[in-house]
Design a protein around this motif. Structure first.
Motif, PDB file in Angstrom:
ATOM      1  N   UNK A 312      -6.207  -2.294  10.451  1.00  0.00           N
ATOM      2  CA  UNK A 312      -7.462  -1.637  10.073  1.00  0.00           C
ATOM      3  C   UNK A 312      -7.290  -0.130   9.868  1.00  0.00           C
ATOM      4  N   UNK A 313      -6.039   0.344   9.973  1.00  0.00           N
ATOM      5  CA  UNK A 313      -5.669   1.744   9.744  1.00  0.00           C
ATOM      6  C   UNK A 313      -6.189   2.692  10.823  1.00  0.00           C
ATOM      7  N   UNK A 424      -3.382  10.190  29.787  1.00  0.00           N
ATOM      8  CA  UNK A 424      -2.811   9.226  28.848  1.00  0.00           C
ATOM      9  C   UNK A 424      -3.472   9.311  27.475  1.00  0.00           C
ATOM     10  N   UNK A 425      -4.801   9.479  27.457  1.00  0.00           N
ATOM     11  CA  UNK A 425      -5.531   9.474  26.194  1.00  0.00           C
ATOM     12  C   UNK A 425      -5.208  10.688  25.320  1.00  0.00           C
ATOM     13  N   UNK A 426      -5.054  11.862  25.928  1.00  0.00           N
ATOM     14  CA  UNK A 426      -4.858  13.090  25.143  1.00  0.00           C
ATOM     15  C   UNK A 426      -3.593  13.029  24.280  1.00  0.00           C
ATOM     16  N   UNK A 427      -2.408  12.762  24.851  1.00  0.00           N
ATOM     17  CA  UNK A 427      -1.220  12.654  23.984  1.00  0.00           C
ATOM     18  C   UNK A 427      -1.266  11.445  23.062  1.00  0.00           C
ATOM     19  N   UNK A 428      -1.983  10.392  23.489  1.00  0.00           N
ATOM     20  CA  UNK A 428      -2.103   9.208  22.647  1.00  0.00           C
ATOM     21  C   UNK A 428      -2.795   9.488  21.328  1.00  0.00           C
ATOM     22  N   UNK A 429      -3.588  10.566  21.291  1.00  0.00           N
ATOM     23  CA  UNK A 429      -4.304  10.932  20.068  1.00  0.00           C
ATOM     24  C   UNK A 429      -3.345  11.284  18.934  1.00  0.00           C
ATOM     25  N   UNK A 430      -2.078  11.555  19.265  1.00  0.00           N
ATOM     26  CA  UNK A 430      -1.063  11.805  18.229  1.00  0.00           C
ATOM     27  C   UNK A 430      -0.994  10.627  17.264  1.00  0.00           C
ATOM     28  N   UNK A 431      -1.141   9.405  17.780  1.00  0.00           N
ATOM     29  CA  UNK A 431      -1.105   8.215  16.914  1.00  0.00           C
ATOM     30  C   UNK A 431      -2.269   8.223  15.931  1.00  0.00           C
ATOM     31  N   UNK A 432      -3.431   8.686  16.377  1.00  0.00           N
ATOM     32  CA  UNK A 432      -4.590   8.794  15.492  1.00  0.00           C
ATOM     33  C   UNK A 432      -4.326   9.840  14.413  1.00  0.00           C
ATOM     34  N   UNK A 433      -3.715  10.944  14.815  1.00  0.00           N
ATOM     35  CA  UNK A 433      -3.363  12.008  13.866  1.00  0.00           C
ATOM     36  C   UNK A 433      -2.447  11.460  12.768  1.00  0.00           C
ATOM     37  N   UNK A 434      -1.427  10.681  13.163  1.00  0.00           N
ATOM     38  CA  UNK A 434      -0.491  10.113  12.187  1.00  0.00           C
ATOM     39  C   UNK A 434      -1.219   9.157  11.237  1.00  0.00           C
ATOM     40  N   UNK A 435      -2.077   8.294  11.809  1.00  0.00           N
ATOM     41  CA  UNK A 435      -2.801   7.313  10.998  1.00  0.00           C
ATOM     42  C   UNK A 435      -3.697   8.001   9.970  1.00  0.00           C
ATOM     43  N   UNK A 437      -3.367  11.055   8.715  1.00  0.00           N
ATOM     44  CA  UNK A 437      -2.526  11.736   7.728  1.00  0.00           C
ATOM     45  C   UNK A 437      -1.957  10.750   6.712  1.00  0.00           C
ATOM     46  N   UNK A 438      -1.615   9.555   7.169  1.00  0.00           N
ATOM     47  CA  UNK A 438      -1.095   8.528   6.259  1.00  0.00           C
ATOM     48  C   UNK A 438      -2.115   8.190   5.171  1.00  0.00           C
ATOM     49  N   UNK A 439      -3.379   8.279   5.533  1.00  0.00           N
ATOM     50  CA  UNK A 439      -4.454   7.931   4.599  1.00  0.00           C
ATOM     51  C   UNK A 439      -4.987   9.145   3.848  1.00  0.00           C
ATOM     52  N   UNK A 440      -4.420  10.332   4.119  1.00  0.00           N
ATOM     53  CA  UNK A 440      -4.880  11.545   3.462  1.00  0.00           C
ATOM     54  C   UNK A 440      -6.268  11.972   3.902  1.00  0.00           C
ATOM     55  N   UNK A 441      -6.651  11.630   5.127  1.00  0.00           N
ATOM     56  CA  UNK A 441      -7.986  11.959   5.633  1.00  0.00           C
ATOM     57  C   UNK A 441      -7.924  13.117   6.630  1.00  0.00           C
ATOM     58  N   UNK A 442      -9.041  13.828   6.763  1.00  0.00           N
ATOM     59  CA  UNK A 442      -9.170  14.845   7.800  1.00  0.00           C
ATOM     60  C   UNK A 442      -9.096  14.141   9.152  1.00  0.00           C
ATOM     61  N   UNK A 443      -8.405  14.738  10.108  1.00  0.00           N
ATOM     62  CA  UNK A 443      -8.208  14.084  11.400  1.00  0.00           C
ATOM     63  C   UNK A 443      -9.542  13.820  12.093  1.00  0.00           C
ATOM     64  N   UNK A 444     -10.340  14.867  12.264  1.00  0.00           N
ATOM     65  CA  UNK A 444     -11.679  14.721  12.857  1.00  0.00           C
ATOM     66  C   UNK A 444     -12.707  15.146  11.816  1.00  0.00           C
ATOM     67  N   UNK A 445     -13.461  14.179  11.306  1.00  0.00           N
ATOM     68  CA  UNK A 445     -14.431  14.494  10.262  1.00  0.00           C
ATOM     69  C   UNK A 445     -15.853  14.607  10.787  1.00  0.00           C
ATOM     70  N   UNK A 446     -16.011  14.521  12.108  1.00  0.00           N
ATOM     71  CA  UNK A 446     -17.327  14.665  12.721  1.00  0.00           C
ATOM     72  C   UNK A 446     -17.258  15.670  13.862  1.00  0.00           C
ATOM     73  N   UNK A 447     -18.331  16.416  14.046  1.00  0.00           N
ATOM     74  CA  UNK A 447     -18.384  17.364  15.165  1.00  0.00           C
ATOM     75  C   UNK A 447     -18.263  16.631  16.500  1.00  0.00           C
TER      76      UNK A 447
END
Length: 474
Positions: A312-313, A424-435, A437-447
């Motif tokens: 689901x990306x 655990x959750x804070x460094x895990x966010x790196x995976x979200x950052x990679x995902x 970027x792969x899709x060419x999306x802004x990492x956090x698009x909501x406040x």
């Protein structure tokens, strides 16, 4: 290469639920509860936990029926209801919590063997870690051979591991001493009040109920969609009955303080006090079978959650890769590596099993909260209730109670495990950052996503500081 879509029957799905829930936790219940409360407090705790988890199971059931297009629902519901980053946090929390839970299985197996072979100690000696490491990779390569084969083995193991638990219950019924049970009723010499006694058991009840969503996670394999909900409820009823009896019956054969002083798995010590040394050996053998079966179920679930998140990306695309047997190969490799790393770190823990148990519960409560909140959201909106609208008020009530229950569980766990979860959750966010970027999306698009991340990062920094200074002990 084309692959054949594997399908699972209702009984196989039920076995996934029972196999996931009946693992390390049930064998540790006598000592864990006796250290905190007596039969009355234990009964109240199970009423709270059983009611709350029943509500949550019903939420899983009606979501499976009303949102049949959402697979691997544990995290997918969070994404559907609250956005991409909460969806990622739910997936990551469930996955990392499951990995930690898998570590607790190996710790308990080695602790069990330590009663007969001192070289294993309490499950975190060098030898114990080495043997656990061999087991991790044996299971890894078994699962790579195919989900259907592993699920079939799990069904057999699920039957095998319930037998020693049933024998334990029957033998304790015959040994039941009403005067001893009455003496233990209010906790004996415990000085804390009943509320504090009950509160101290809450994370334990979460841990032993984890797995209730096993059928939901594997919904894409179900022959009939309705089987997902039915398997969830059936598995819940069976396991709840077993856990309540395993908790309460020991108070009728031993004093509370004696039970609290047993080594884990405490079921072995309780049965030994009734029938002699063979009882400890019998329970210990049952535990090894049970925990290995639970590990198999959870290794499957861990990989499936990461695969679904990759598909689901919500996770990097590499997690969506499958091998020729349709097994999520990258997700399984990463899961096994993480479990291996955490197993090694148990060497430095004073009570590795309790730490793994509580941290698993704390991280898994976040996905559960999102599921309950999503159920509440669609019931309030009336979404999907064009069909069977008479069920809306019922579902609204079920979801409301499930939300309140999960919030109370998080509160009961205390600040320590919230902070450790954030680490655990804070460094895990790196995976979200990679995902992203792969899709060419802004990492956090909501406040709101920025706010959530800021809170997690701040809690993680405080948690690391607490660990470094000794304010938080593991």
């Amino acid at each position: 290469m084309a692959v054949t879509e594997q399908k699972m029957s209702r009984m196989a799905l039920t076995a996934m639920v029972v196999g996931g829930m009946v693992g390390a936790g049930i064998f540790s219940l006598p000592r864990t509860f006796a250290g905190a409360t007596g039969p009355l407090g234990a009964l109240i705790a199970w009423i709270i936990a059983g009611t709350g988890m029943y509500m949550l199971a019903r939420v899983f059931q009606f979501l499976a029926e009303r949102k049949p297009n959402i697979d691997a629902g544990v995290f997918a519901y969070a994404k559907e209801g609250f956005g991409d980053y909460p969806g990622f946090l739910s997936a990551f929390g469930y996955w990392i919590g499951s990995c930690i839970g898998n570590v607790s299985y190996w710790v308990l197996i080695k602790s069990t063997l330590g009663a007969f072979f001192p070289v294993f100690g309490d499950g975190n000696t060098v030898i114990a870690i080495g043997v656990a490491s061999i087991g991790i990779w044996l299971f890894h390569f078994l699962i790579l051979r195919g989900v259907q084969q592993a699920a079939f083995i799990n069904s057999i193991v699920t039957v095998a591991k319930v037998i020693p638990i049933m024998v334990f219950i029957v033998l304790l019924f015959f040994a039941f001493k009403i005067d001893l049970f009455s003496m233990n009723l209010y906790g004996g010499d415990l000085t804390v009040g009943l509320f504090e006694q009950v509160k101290a058991t809450m994370l334990v009840t979460v841990f032993v109920f984890i797995g209730i969503e096993g059928a939901s996670v594997y919904s894409r394999y179900a022959k009939e969609r309705a089987d997902v909900g039915k398997a969830t409820i059936l598995g819940f009823i069976v396991v709840t009955g077993l856990m309540v009896l395993v908790t309460l019956l020991p108070y009728a054969v031993m004093e509370r303080a004696e039970i609290a002083g047993l080594r884990q798995p405490s079921m072995a010590g309780v049965l030994e006090s009734v029938v002699g040394p063979w009882g400890a050996m019998f329970v210990s053998a049952g535990l090894v079978v049970s925990v290995l079966g639970a590990y198999l179920a959870w290794a499957l679930i861990c990989a499936e959650v990461m695969f679904a998140a990759g598909k689901s990306k919500d996770m990097p695309a590499m997690f969506a890769k499958v091998n020729k047997n349709n097994v999520p190969v990258t997700a399984l490799w990463v899961t096994s590596i993480i479990v291996q790393i955490i197993v090694i770190t148990t060497y430095w823990s004073r009570d590795a099993f309790s730490l793994m148990l509580n941290l698993t519960s704390a991280t898994t409560l976040i996905p559960y909260l999102f599921v309950a909140a999503y159920g509440l959201m669609i019931a309030k909106r009336g979404e999907t209730y064009e069909v069977r609208p008479q069920e809306r008020n019922r579902d609204l009530l079920l979801a409301s109670f499930a939300v309140l229950y999960t919030l109370f569980m998080i509160y009961s766990g205390g600040l320590k495990f919230i902070l450790l979860s954030a680490v655990l959750f804070a460094p895990g966010t790196v995976l979200y950052f990679i995902a992203r970027r792969e899709q060419g999306k802004v990492v956090f698009d909501k406040a709101s996503d920025w706010i959530i991340f800021a809170v997690i990062a701040a809690a993680a920094i405080y948690g690391v500081y607490g660990l470094a200074t000794g304010a938080i002990s593991i």
